[in-house]
Design a protein around this motif. Structure first.
Motif, PDB file in Angstrom:
ATOM      1  N   ASP A  26       1.848  11.956  -9.429  1.00  0.00           N
ATOM      2  CA  ASP A  26       1.266  13.373  -9.418  1.00  0.00           C
ATOM      3  C   ASP A  26       2.438  14.437  -9.445  1.00  0.00           C
ATOM      4  O   ASP A  26       2.270  15.543 -10.206  1.00  0.00           O
ATOM      5  CB  ASP A  26       0.733  13.388  -7.866  1.00  0.00           C
ATOM      6  CG  ASP A  26      -0.716  12.566  -8.049  1.00  0.00           C
ATOM      7  OD1 ASP A  26      -1.064  12.417  -9.196  1.00  0.00           O
ATOM      8  OD2 ASP A  26      -1.095  12.003  -7.030  1.00  0.00           O
TER       9      ASP A  26
ATOM     10  N   GLN B  95       0.862  -1.323   0.022  1.00  0.00           N
ATOM     11  CA  GLN B  95      -0.016  -0.140   0.000  1.00  0.00           C
ATOM     12  C   GLN B  95       0.779   1.269  -0.003  1.00  0.00           C
ATOM     13  O   GLN B  95       0.523   2.282  -0.688  1.00  0.00           O
ATOM     14  CB  GLN B  95      -0.902   0.011   1.009  1.00  0.00           C
ATOM     15  CG  GLN B  95      -1.924   1.009   1.289  1.00  0.00           C
ATOM     16  CD  GLN B  95      -2.667   1.113   2.584  1.00  0.00           C
ATOM     17  OE1 GLN B  95      -2.648   0.205   3.163  1.00  0.00           O
ATOM     18  NE2 GLN B  95      -3.637   2.008   2.435  1.00  0.00           N
ATOM     19  N   GLU B  96       1.873   1.220   0.777  1.00  0.00           N
ATOM     20  CA  GLU B  96       2.976   2.498   0.937  1.00  0.00           C
ATOM     21  C   GLU B  96       3.642   2.649  -0.431  1.00  0.00           C
ATOM     22  O   GLU B  96       3.594   3.886  -0.846  1.00  0.00           O
ATOM     23  CB  GLU B  96       3.715   2.258   2.179  1.00  0.00           C
ATOM     24  CG  GLU B  96       3.268   2.055   3.398  1.00  0.00           C
ATOM     25  CD  GLU B  96       4.390   1.875   4.452  1.00  0.00           C
ATOM     26  OE1 GLU B  96       5.644   1.613   4.180  1.00  0.00           O
ATOM     27  OE2 GLU B  96       3.871   2.120   5.724  1.00  0.00           O
TER      28      GLU B  96
ATOM     29  N   LEU C 251       1.840   6.738  -6.667  1.00  0.00           N
ATOM     30  CA  LEU C 251       0.909   7.842  -6.940  1.00  0.00           C
ATOM     31  C   LEU C 251       1.442   9.140  -6.635  1.00  0.00           C
ATOM     32  O   LEU C 251       1.295  10.029  -7.492  1.00  0.00           O
ATOM     33  CB  LEU C 251      -0.425   7.452  -6.325  1.00  0.00           C
ATOM     34  CG  LEU C 251      -1.051   6.338  -6.365  1.00  0.00           C
ATOM     35  CD1 LEU C 251      -2.327   5.853  -5.719  1.00  0.00           C
ATOM     36  CD2 LEU C 251      -1.600   6.312  -8.244  1.00  0.00           C
ATOM     37  N   PHE C 252       2.155   9.274  -5.735  1.00  0.00           N
ATOM     38  CA  PHE C 252       2.560  10.752  -5.205  1.00  0.00           C
ATOM     39  C   PHE C 252       3.736  11.357  -6.168  1.00  0.00           C
ATOM     40  O   PHE C 252       3.487  12.353  -6.785  1.00  0.00           O
ATOM     41  CB  PHE C 252       3.404  10.780  -3.786  1.00  0.00           C
ATOM     42  CG  PHE C 252       3.874  12.224  -3.406  1.00  0.00           C
ATOM     43  CD1 PHE C 252       3.033  13.097  -2.977  1.00  0.00           C
ATOM     44  CD2 PHE C 252       5.223  12.198  -3.572  1.00  0.00           C
ATOM     45  CE1 PHE C 252       3.546  14.484  -2.790  1.00  0.00           C
ATOM     46  CE2 PHE C 252       5.683  13.371  -3.333  1.00  0.00           C
ATOM     47  CZ  PHE C 252       4.956  14.562  -3.004  1.00  0.00           C
TER      48      PHE C 252
ATOM     49  N   VAL D 138       2.458   1.745  -3.234  1.00  0.00           N
ATOM     50  CA  VAL D 138       1.378   2.394  -4.333  1.00  0.00           C
ATOM     51  C   VAL D 138       1.017   3.979  -4.216  1.00  0.00           C
ATOM     52  O   VAL D 138       1.130   4.502  -5.165  1.00  0.00           O
ATOM     53  CB  VAL D 138       0.085   1.639  -4.088  1.00  0.00           C
ATOM     54  CG1 VAL D 138      -1.069   2.273  -4.820  1.00  0.00           C
ATOM     55  CG2 VAL D 138       0.287   0.275  -4.569  1.00  0.00           C
ATOM     56  N   GLU D 139       0.898   4.154  -2.584  1.00  0.00           N
ATOM     57  CA  GLU D 139       0.960   5.660  -2.448  1.00  0.00           C
ATOM     58  C   GLU D 139       2.135   6.406  -2.850  1.00  0.00           C
ATOM     59  O   GLU D 139       2.029   7.651  -3.639  1.00  0.00           O
ATOM     60  CB  GLU D 139       0.587   5.842  -1.002  1.00  0.00           C
ATOM     61  CG  GLU D 139      -0.603   5.323  -0.542  1.00  0.00           C
ATOM     62  CD  GLU D 139      -0.696   5.382   1.090  1.00  0.00           C
ATOM     63  OE1 GLU D 139       0.264   5.805   1.576  1.00  0.00           O
ATOM     64  OE2 GLU D 139      -1.955   5.081   1.497  1.00  0.00           O
ATOM     65  N   LYS D 140       3.200   6.009  -2.683  1.00  0.00           N
ATOM     66  CA  LYS D 140       4.506   6.732  -3.002  1.00  0.00           C
ATOM     67  C   LYS D 140       4.638   6.973  -4.575  1.00  0.00           C
ATOM     68  O   LYS D 140       4.816   7.579  -5.056  1.00  0.00           O
ATOM     69  CB  LYS D 140       5.786   6.130  -2.668  1.00  0.00           C
ATOM     70  CG  LYS D 140       6.010   6.234  -1.062  1.00  0.00           C
ATOM     71  CD  LYS D 140       7.338   5.623  -0.670  1.00  0.00           C
ATOM     72  CE  LYS D 140       7.527   5.717   0.708  1.00  0.00           C
ATOM     73  NZ  LYS D 140       8.693   5.041   1.294  1.00  0.00           N
TER      74      LYS D 140
END
Length: 705
Positions: free
Chosen positions: A85, A74-75, A81-82, A77-79
């Motif tokens: 972005d 999950q982490e 995505l960041f 994936v979030e990184k």
């Protein structure tokens, strides 16, 4: 022996205690058995718990590991995505910043710089990660556009808010150290604007990677510096003919003078010289050591050929009625402009250090001051050139225009050198070159003036018919008196032309001795020329009166000023020498009366014997003596009445001495002839009484009598 009762009691007591101990022991044994049972029960429980816990752990650990893996995923994936972005944002920078970049930084500098920072990061990203991306060119173009806008804003702020310093504020700043409670601060830019300019400058230095803004800075500030000095010049021209204040009212209120008082102005060299020339042409010396000249009685000669000092700049200003005032303003204006340049340059350097990077400050400052400095030097060269032209016309008084300027340049030179420290050698040498040029021109004028005094032609039409002070004398003394205000400057001028080892030190004492020697040279040349001019007179007595008047004028002028102290540096007996010369000329003049008093001597007088009559020849001798005296007296009085002795003290002394000599001889002669019957008409020969003779002599040197 222990009694039987006591033994029995003792035994019972022991048995009771033993029984108690046995009961206690039994109780402990029972408790130990219970404790063992409890321990066995607890061990059984713990063993059961341990087995259950191990079973639980074996079932939980796989779940935990699976959960941990899921969290890590999950982490990630979030990184991801960041980062996506963040990367995507670089593709939108050009669009997001387009409006702000187009509108420019005016009024929103912080926001604008933040946008430029975003574009800068986008450029760096694409260069590092995707150099072939078309987006790189887009953000590069946007970055260059933003940089151009910042440079334009830098120029616009400087242009909009850079104004010439008002002349009154400059004058306040120049005079602030001496007359004001605190130093006047020159604020070139509003504080908010200055902070924006400093911020833009810092960005351009770090990210702009060019020095164009420094060229823009020195060009704009150089123009304002030059305009400030030109505005000060114009202020002097306008204020010279008006009653406008030279200092600001705010500063004026702090001054000790009244608010309506004009700024103190340096004594106009030109006006001072003209006034003195006019005084000398219409007035003389009264023999008293006072600071003012007193009118000469019976003396109204005019100085011919005396040129105004302002002719030195006549080519520049034209022959207007107030050209002497114009030149006064020019000199005073130039002196103030030199001081203003130093003060403004210091202020400009202080401003520059806040805006320009340290390693570019000296070079930028050098460029900034060039225009104003070159114009000042050109003005100085113009003054020197005008003085040279005047000297070529033998108008040596024009050199006086250089003295106050040269003195001020030398006084200002330490501050000047300090201000220009670190600039190019050619820049620092401009003022010393001008000083040297002025010294050379001044020294040449001084030497040529001394030679002109010696070689002034002996023209009969140029000689005063009444034997009064010659214009050459009054002009020479006036010129020397003007040097008193600039002793150090004139001495340094002369010293600058010396090649001896002693001249290399340029000590004040050495310069003073040179000036003393020069003054003595001028006075010596003047004396020689006066002697030559005196020979133009056919009458030796008038020649003596002429020399007497000039020598007396020189002596009294020396005594009234500090010239006598200067002359005494190298000529200790100058004063007594002039007094001897004056006495010699008085004696020569008195000899002109010998032909009158000779008739009163006993020479050829007949010896009168009691009872004897005079012969006709003897009577004629006495008649001739009377007639010769009368005719000689009338002739001399008629001739010498129109002569002039401007100094009242000397005039009275010469009259008194002559009255005493003539009247005493006349009285003795009359007593000798009183009882001699040499004529039937004694009133025909005895025309004047001693008192009348004295009255006639009293009217000598007085055309109004």
């Amino acid at each position: 022996m222990i009694p039987t009762e006591d033994a029995s009691a003792r035994k019972r007591e022991i048995e009771e205690k033993l029984k108690q101990e046995q009961e206690t022991l039994s109780f402990i044994r029972e408790n130990l058995e219970k404790s063992d049972q409890l321990t066995k029960g607890m061990v059984s429980i713990l063993s059961s718990f341990e087995s259950r816990l191990m079973a639980l752990e074996n079932s939980i650990i796989p779940v935990h590991k699976q959960t941990e893996n899921l969290q890590r995923l999950q982490e990630n994936v979030e990184k991801t995505l960041f980062c996506l972005d963040h990367v995507i944002s670089y593709y939108h920078v050009a669009k997001d910043t387009d409006k702000i970049i187009k509108e420019g930084p005016t009024g929103r500098l912080d926001e604008y710089l933040a946008c430029i920072a975003k574009i800068q990061k986008a450029v760096e990203y694409f260069q590092d990660n995707n150099p072939d991306s078309p987006e790189l060119n887009t953000v590069k173009v946007r970055f260059e556009k933003g940089k151009e806008q910042l440079e334009a804003e830098f120029r616009a702020l400087l242009t909009r808010y850079s104004k010439p310093v008002p002349p009154i504020l400059i004058l306040d700043a120049i005079g602030g150290d001496e007359e004001l409670e605190g130093e006047v601060t020159l604020e070139h830019l509003p504080e908010a604007v200055l902070q924006d300019i400093i911020c833009i400058s810092a960005w351009l230095v770090e990210y702009g990677r060019n020095q164009d803004f420094m060229n823009v800075y020195f060009q704009i500030r150089s123009s304002q510096l030059d305009r400030s000095i030109k505005g000060l010049k114009e202020h002097f021209r306008k204020s010279s003919a008006s009653s406008a204040l030279l200092y600001s009212p705010a500063v004026q209120a702090k001054r000790k003078d009244t608010p309506t008082k004009k700024a103190p102005k340096r004594p106009g060299t030109i006006r001072k010289a003209q006034n003195l020339l006019k005084q000398y042409s219409q007035h003389g010396l009264d023999g008293k050591k006072a600071s003012n000249l007193t009118p000469l009685e019976g003396h109204d000669h005019e100085l011919r050929g005396v040129k105004h000092l302002s002719e030195a700049l006549s080519d520049k200003h034209g022959a207007s009625p107030g050209k002497d005032d114009v030149l006064d303003v020019e000199i005073d204006s130039y002196i103030h402009c030199i001081s203003a340049f130093v003060k403004l340059a210091q202020s400009e350097y202080a401003l520059l250090t806040e805006i320009i990077p340290e390693h570019h400050q000296k070079k930028t400052f050098d460029s900034l001051i060039q225009e104003a400095l070159d114009n000042l030097m050109l003005d100085g060269d113009s003054i020197v050139t005008a003085a040279r032209r005047a000297i070529m016309r033998h108008d040596y008084s024009a050199v006086l225009t250089i003295f106050p300027i040269l003195r001020h340049l030398k006084q200002t030179k330490p501050d000047f050198d300090s201000t220009l420290q670190g600039t190019a050698a050619s820049t620092k040498n401009k003022l010393p070159t001008l000083i040297t040029s002025m010294e050379t021109t001044g020294a040449k004028a001084l030497e040529e003036f001394a030679d002109s005094i010696k070689n002034d032609p002996d023209k009969e039409y140029n000689m005063p018919k009444d034997g009064t002070v010659h214009e050459l004398t009054s002009n020479a003394i006036l010129f020397l008196q003007q040097l008193l205000d600039f002793q150090e400057t004139a001495g340094a001028m002369l010293a600058s032309q010396e090649t001896s080892s002693s001249a290399s030190s340029y000590s004040s004492e050495f310069s003073r001795r040179l000036l003393s020697t020069y003054i003595c040279k001028v006075l010596g040349n003047l004396q020689l020329n006066l002697l030559s001019k005196s020979k133009v007179y056919e009458d030796q007595a008038l020649s003596a009166i002429f020399l007497h008047n000039n020598y007396n004028y020189i002596l009294k002028s020396l005594e009234k000023s500090e010239l006598i102290q200067l002359v005494a540096v190298t000529q200790k007996k100058a004063e007594s020498s002039y007094r001897e010369l004056i006495e010699q000329q008085i004696l020569i003049y008195q000899r002109s009366w010998v032909k009158v008093t000779d008739h009163l001597t006993e020479r050829n007088m007949p010896a009168l014997q009691p009872g004897n009559k005079l012969k006709d020849k003897e009577r004629q001798v006495i008649k001739d003596k009377f007639k010769g005296f009368n005719d000689g007296l009338e002739e001399l009085c008629k001739i010498q009445k129109v002569w002039a002795i401007p100094d009242k003290e000397q005039r009275d002394a010469i009259r008194q001495a002559q009255k005493r000599l003539v009247s005493e001889a006349y009285r003795v002669f009359l007593q000798r002839c009183a009882n001699i019957p040499f004529t039937k008409n004694p009133e025909k020969y005895h025309k004047y009484s001693p008192e009348q003779v004295e009255d006639m002599i009293e009217k000598l040197f007085d055309t109004s009598a």
